[in-house]
Design a protein around this motif. Structure first.
Motif, PDB file in Angstrom:
ATOM      1  N   CYS A   1     -28.775  62.152  40.171  1.00 22.02           N
ATOM      2  CA  CYS A   1     -27.739  61.127  39.952  1.00 22.02           C
ATOM      3  C   CYS A   1     -26.898  60.976  41.211  1.00 22.02           C
ATOM      4  O   CYS A   1     -26.490  61.973  41.815  1.00 22.02           O
ATOM      5  N   ILE A   2     -26.642  59.733  41.614  1.00 24.24           N
ATOM      6  CA  ILE A   2     -25.805  59.488  42.787  1.00 24.24           C
ATOM      7  C   ILE A   2     -24.814  58.359  42.488  1.00 24.24           C
ATOM      8  O   ILE A   2     -25.174  57.352  41.873  1.00 24.24           O
ATOM      9  N   ILE A   3     -23.564  58.582  42.880  1.00 20.12           N
ATOM     10  CA  ILE A   3     -22.519  57.566  42.656  1.00 20.12           C
ATOM     11  C   ILE A   3     -22.475  56.648  43.881  1.00 20.12           C
ATOM     12  O   ILE A   3     -22.483  57.129  45.017  1.00 20.12           O
ATOM     13  N   THR A   4     -22.398  55.347  43.629  1.00 24.06           N
ATOM     14  CA  THR A   4     -22.465  54.368  44.721  1.00 24.06           C
ATOM     15  C   THR A   4     -21.316  53.371  44.647  1.00 24.06           C
ATOM     16  O   THR A   4     -20.568  53.337  43.662  1.00 24.06           O
ATOM     17  N   VAL A   5     -21.215  52.575  45.682  1.00 22.22           N
ATOM     18  CA  VAL A   5     -20.205  51.514  45.694  1.00 22.22           C
ATOM     19  C   VAL A   5     -20.791  50.299  44.971  1.00 22.22           C
ATOM     20  O   VAL A   5     -21.347  49.390  45.573  1.00 22.22           O
ATOM     21  N   GLY A   6     -20.690  50.338  43.665  1.00 16.75           N
ATOM     22  CA  GLY A   6     -21.251  49.264  42.844  1.00 16.75           C
ATOM     23  C   GLY A   6     -22.762  49.396  42.725  1.00 16.75           C
ATOM     24  O   GLY A   6     -23.403  50.163  43.453  1.00 16.75           O
ATOM     25  N   VAL A   7     -23.303  48.615  41.786  1.00 16.54           N
ATOM     26  CA  VAL A   7     -24.762  48.549  41.677  1.00 16.54           C
ATOM     27  C   VAL A   7     -25.308  47.908  42.949  1.00 16.54           C
ATOM     28  O   VAL A   7     -26.428  48.177  43.375  1.00 16.54           O
ATOM     29  N   SER A   8     -24.483  47.085  43.583  1.00 19.96           N
ATOM     30  CA  SER A   8     -24.895  46.453  44.840  1.00 19.96           C
ATOM     31  C   SER A   8     -25.404  47.495  45.823  1.00 19.96           C
ATOM     32  O   SER A   8     -26.475  47.350  46.396  1.00 19.96           O
ATOM     33  N   GLU A   9     -24.627  48.557  46.024  1.00 21.37           N
ATOM     34  CA  GLU A   9     -25.067  49.566  46.979  1.00 21.37           C
ATOM     35  C   GLU A   9     -26.249  50.358  46.426  1.00 21.37           C
ATOM     36  O   GLU A   9     -27.179  50.696  47.169  1.00 21.37           O
ATOM     37  N   ALA A  10     -26.220  50.656  45.137  1.00 21.98           N
ATOM     38  CA  ALA A  10     -27.320  51.418  44.538  1.00 21.98           C
ATOM     39  C   ALA A  10     -28.648  50.686  44.744  1.00 21.98           C
ATOM     40  O   ALA A  10     -29.677  51.286  45.065  1.00 21.98           O
ATOM     41  N   LEU A  11     -28.599  49.369  44.586  1.00 24.40           N
ATOM     42  CA  LEU A  11     -29.796  48.552  44.782  1.00 24.40           C
ATOM     43  C   LEU A  11     -30.255  48.623  46.235  1.00 24.40           C
ATOM     44  O   LEU A  11     -31.443  48.796  46.534  1.00 24.40           O
ATOM     45  N   ASP A  12     -29.304  48.508  47.142  1.00 24.22           N
ATOM     46  CA  ASP A  12     -29.598  48.574  48.567  1.00 24.22           C
ATOM     47  C   ASP A  12     -30.243  49.915  48.922  1.00 24.22           C
ATOM     48  O   ASP A  12     -31.250  49.970  49.620  1.00 24.22           O
ATOM     49  N   LEU A  13     -29.685  50.997  48.393  1.00 25.46           N
ATOM     50  CA  LEU A  13     -30.225  52.328  48.669  1.00 25.46           C
ATOM     51  C   LEU A  13     -31.649  52.456  48.140  1.00 25.46           C
ATOM     52  O   LEU A  13     -32.536  52.968  48.822  1.00 25.46           O
ATOM     53  N   ALA A  14     -31.842  51.998  46.909  1.00 27.58           N
ATOM     54  CA  ALA A  14     -33.158  52.141  46.281  1.00 27.58           C
ATOM     55  C   ALA A  14     -34.206  51.430  47.128  1.00 27.58           C
ATOM     56  O   ALA A  14     -35.273  51.978  47.417  1.00 27.58           O
ATOM     57  N   ILE A  15     -33.881  50.216  47.554  1.00 30.42           N
ATOM     58  CA  ILE A  15     -34.857  49.438  48.315  1.00 30.42           C
ATOM     59  C   ILE A  15     -35.076  50.040  49.701  1.00 30.42           C
ATOM     60  O   ILE A  15     -36.203  50.243  50.136  1.00 30.42           O
ATOM     61  N   ARG A  16     -33.994  50.399  50.356  1.00 35.64           N
ATOM     62  CA  ARG A  16     -34.158  50.971  51.694  1.00 35.64           C
ATOM     63  C   ARG A  16     -34.903  52.296  51.664  1.00 35.64           C
ATOM     64  O   ARG A  16     -35.599  52.650  52.603  1.00 35.64           O
TER      65      ARG A  16
ATOM     66  N   PHE B   1     -17.151  47.644  31.496  1.00 33.33           N
ATOM     67  CA  PHE B   1     -15.793  48.175  31.505  1.00 33.33           C
ATOM     68  C   PHE B   1     -14.821  47.284  32.277  1.00 33.33           C
ATOM     69  O   PHE B   1     -13.682  47.677  32.538  1.00 33.33           O
ATOM     70  N   ALA B   2     -15.291  46.097  32.650  1.00 35.58           N
ATOM     71  CA  ALA B   2     -14.442  45.135  33.373  1.00 35.58           C
ATOM     72  C   ALA B   2     -13.821  45.779  34.618  1.00 35.58           C
ATOM     73  O   ALA B   2     -12.620  45.724  34.828  1.00 35.58           O
ATOM     74  N   MET B   3     -14.666  46.398  35.430  1.00 29.13           N
ATOM     75  CA  MET B   3     -14.165  47.122  36.597  1.00 29.13           C
ATOM     76  C   MET B   3     -14.778  46.621  37.910  1.00 29.13           C
ATOM     77  O   MET B   3     -15.028  47.423  38.820  1.00 29.13           O
ATOM     78  N   THR B   4     -14.993  45.312  38.015  1.00 34.18           N
ATOM     79  CA  THR B   4     -15.653  44.798  39.229  1.00 34.18           C
ATOM     80  C   THR B   4     -14.914  45.214  40.502  1.00 34.18           C
ATOM     81  O   THR B   4     -15.530  45.553  41.494  1.00 34.18           O
ATOM     82  N   GLY B   5     -13.574  45.169  40.443  1.00 31.56           N
ATOM     83  CA  GLY B   5     -12.796  45.465  41.640  1.00 31.56           C
ATOM     84  C   GLY B   5     -12.836  46.923  42.067  1.00 31.56           C
ATOM     85  O   GLY B   5     -12.512  47.243  43.204  1.00 31.56           O
ATOM     86  N   SER B   6     -13.228  47.807  41.152  1.00 31.24           N
ATOM     87  CA  SER B   6     -13.281  49.232  41.509  1.00 31.24           C
ATOM     88  C   SER B   6     -14.494  49.562  42.363  1.00 31.24           C
ATOM     89  O   SER B   6     -14.522  50.608  43.003  1.00 31.24           O
ATOM     90  N   ARG B   7     -15.479  48.686  42.347  1.00 31.90           N
ATOM     91  CA  ARG B   7     -16.701  48.887  43.141  1.00 31.90           C
ATOM     92  C   ARG B   7     -17.324  50.245  42.862  1.00 31.90           C
ATOM     93  O   ARG B   7     -17.391  51.118  43.722  1.00 31.90           O
ATOM     94  N   ILE B   8     -17.793  50.435  41.648  1.00 34.56           N
ATOM     95  CA  ILE B   8     -18.363  51.732  41.336  1.00 34.56           C
ATOM     96  C   ILE B   8     -19.632  51.580  40.487  1.00 34.56           C
ATOM     97  O   ILE B   8     -19.654  50.855  39.514  1.00 34.56           O
ATOM     98  N   GLY B   9     -20.693  52.236  40.938  1.00 31.32           N
ATOM     99  CA  GLY B   9     -21.977  52.178  40.236  1.00 31.32           C
ATOM    100  C   GLY B   9     -22.709  53.487  40.422  1.00 31.32           C
ATOM    101  O   GLY B   9     -22.155  54.443  40.980  1.00 31.32           O
ATOM    102  N   TYR B  10     -23.940  53.555  39.936  1.00 32.13           N
ATOM    103  CA  TYR B  10     -24.711  54.782  40.128  1.00 32.13           C
ATOM    104  C   TYR B  10     -26.203  54.513  39.999  1.00 32.13           C
ATOM    105  O   TYR B  10     -26.617  53.477  39.475  1.00 32.13           O
TER     106      TYR B  10
END
Ligand code: PLP
Lengths: 392, 160
Positions: free
Chosen positions: A99-114, A243-252
């Motif tokens: 499990c890894i915590i990321t800056v939003g799903v945006s970053e998680a997606l970027d990591l997975a692809i890279r 959780f309506a937390m778009t501004g927190s920028r948190i994903g995994y």
């Protein structure tokens, strides 16, 4: 001044200069010049983050928790996430290695692809889809291979189409159900078939389940739970939507240890870690956020019922989406292109919707309407759309 | 469906059966019949607006009173609680756990009225041991509604 364009022809990397700008961006510029627009163009919750979560972020700051965290993210949050996934998704991940915590799903997606793409590797994904998918793949020097999802199939990806898109270069398939922009979900049978094909061809599955809590009628288990799948699935999720937390920028991301470890390397060198304030707030969301989340979900569900009925009543056929907060009505029969429909609706009736083409060429003939807006706004917007198409 | 309707009306009593039906994916007839039944069964007890009372009765005084009572051998707290709730000054009444027994909300036209109610009506009731009156100074939230406006924060008008 010299013409900077011709002078600096080679300043921008080629694979970046050929990337198209997001179609949503153009629309944003246009809407921003106008007042009193009712916007159904917003892909984020209209609720503010529930107070108890905001309060825990404030408390975290108060306590002076202002440092970096471990690269993987706070262990306490990873434990909380894995417990949540076990309870709600019947997924079993080790918080230490998987499990890894990321800056939003945006970053998680970027990591997975890279982490998985070699130059020229093909990644299959479905269109219409979230605007970042194809560019993300291209930026990693992969080749995006779109598979069209169709209205008559409720915008679910057909396993046969998936199979046909596979070549020896296929590395992974990227799934997003419930889907932005169509709200589509997959049935158990569809997931089972996709899983079997992925196993047969040794393909990695990246599943972006950011909208999974917002599933309304039937909820099928995550594709990661199917036999033989956990070892080949990268499960992406986050806090932005439910959780309506778009501004927190948190994903995994959760997945097999070798993949998470590779993603961790990219994350470590590019991002270091996600904000500690947001991580602590996310922990609170998982511990005590269920009732607020259910409340928001009930509200989205009611809005969905209203918007879908209104579209169909006025003669714009709209599939009833089973998840997320988007309706994707067909506007083809008005004779307008998606772009013209959206532009004219905006200038003549001050209602903003997003042309379906922003999510892939096959989105032509459709528009995306986010019902993450107040019921009053939705009802008023529907009246205006009705008026608009009557006068066409 | 029943609980969903109750939840919605509790939030906004002005929703029409038609609006509720559309939101719940039911027919208007079904919803209207359900509401009628809920009214008859006294589950829906009435409809009213949440208003800023200081506008129409600027001198209105409210107080919360903690009351200790001696429970009766038959009926415990029930008889005395029912008796107290008959007074029109009493707007809410709860039996509570903790250091006292009944929590009463009262309102009156003037401070004197409330004080008179406590001294001459409430504390003279057989079984009332003691009272402790807290006058309300300012109201911030009622029935889940904040009574002050917070600045609206606007999202981007378009996002992916
Ligand atoms: C399908 C999908 N994936 C990912 C994201 C990005 O989410 P996050 O805020 O977690 O980066 C969005 C946001 O709109 C989305 O719709």
């Amino acid at each position: 001044m010299k013409d900077s364009k011709s002078h600096h022809k080679k300043r921008i990397a080629e694979h970046i200069s050929v990337l198209p700008k997001s179609g949503i961006r153009d629309f944003f510029e246009l809407v921003n010049t106008m007042d009193d627009v009712i916007s159904l163009g917003i892909g984020e919750p209209d609720f503010v983050t529930p107070w108890h979560i905001r309060e825990s972020a404030i408390y975290s700051l108060e306590k002076g928790h202002t440092s970096y965290t471990s690269n993987l993210g706070l262990l306490s949050l990873r434990k909380e996430i894995c417990a949540y996934l076990e309870k709600d998704y019947e997924l079993d991940y080790d918080p230490v290695r998987e499990c890894i915590i990321t800056v939003g799903v945006s970053e998680a997606l970027d990591l997975a692809i890279r982490a998985i793409v070699n130059p020229g590797d093909e990644i299959i994904y479905h269109e219409p889809c979230y605007v970042s998918y194809a560019p993300e793949i291209s930026m990693a020097h992969g080749v995006p291979v779109p598979v069209v999802t169709r209205e008559e199939n409720n915008f679910a990806i057909s396993p046969d189409d998936f199979r046909k898109a596979i070549t020896p270069k296929t590395k992974a398939i990227l799934l997003n159900f419930p889907c932005n922009p169509t709200g589509a979900t997959l049935t158990v049978e569809q997931k089972k078939e996709i899983a079997e094909i992925a196993i047969e061809h040794d393909i990695i599955v990246i599943t972006d389940e950011i909208y999974s809590e917002l599933t309304y009628d039937d909820k099928s288990p995550s594709i990661a739970t199917f036999p033989g799948m956990q070892e080949r699935t990268i499960f992406l999720h986050g806090f932005s939507k439910a959780f309506a937390m778009t501004g927190s920028r948190i994903g995994y991301a959760c997945g097999p240890a070798d993949l998470i470890d590779a993603m961790m390397k990219v994350h470590q060198y590019s991002m270091l870690c996600a904000s500690i304030t947001a991580q602590e707030a996310a922990e609170e969301a998982l511990r005590n956020g269920r009732s607020e989340m259910e409340k928001m979900k009930r509200e989205y569900w009611q809005r969905r019922n209203v918007i879908v009925k209104r579209f169909n009543d006025m003669g714009l056929h709209c599939v009833k989406p089973n998840g997320a907060f988007y309706a994707f009505p067909r506007i083809k029969d008005t004779g307008l292109s998606s772009n013209d429909f959206a532009k004219r609706l905006l200038s003549e009736k001050k209602v903003a919707v997003i042309p379906g083409t922003a999510f892939g060429a096959c989105g032509e003939g459709f528009v995306r309407c986010a019902y993450a807006a107040s019921m009053e706004d939705i009802v008023e917007a529907m009246e205006r759309v009705k008026d608009f198409i009557k006068k066409l | 469906m029943q609980n969903e309707i109750l939840r919605m009306l509790n939030e906004n009593a002005r929703l029409t059966p038609g609006q509720i039906a559309e939101r719940l994916n039911k027919s208007e007839k079904e919803v209207a019949a359900m509401i009628k039944r809920l009214e008859e069964d006294n589950i829906i007890k009435g409809y009213r607006a949440i208003v800023d009372e200081s506008v129409f009765s600027p001198n209105c005084v409210k107080a919360i009173i903690e009351v200790k009572v001696r429970p009766e051998r038959d009926g415990g707290f029930n008889n005395i609680a029912k008796r107290v709730s008959k007074f029109s000054e009493v707007s809410s009444l709860y039996l509570v756990s903790g250091g006292f027994d009944l929590l009463i909300e009262v309102q009156g036209g003037t401070l004197q009225e409330v004080a008179d109610f406590v001294s001459s009506k409430l504390s003279t009731i057989e079984g009332v041991i003691s009272t402790s009156t807290h006058f309300l100074l300012k109201k911030y939230k009622e029935s889940g509604k904040m009574l002050h406006n917070e600045d609206e924060y606007e999202r981007l008008k378009v996002s992916p």
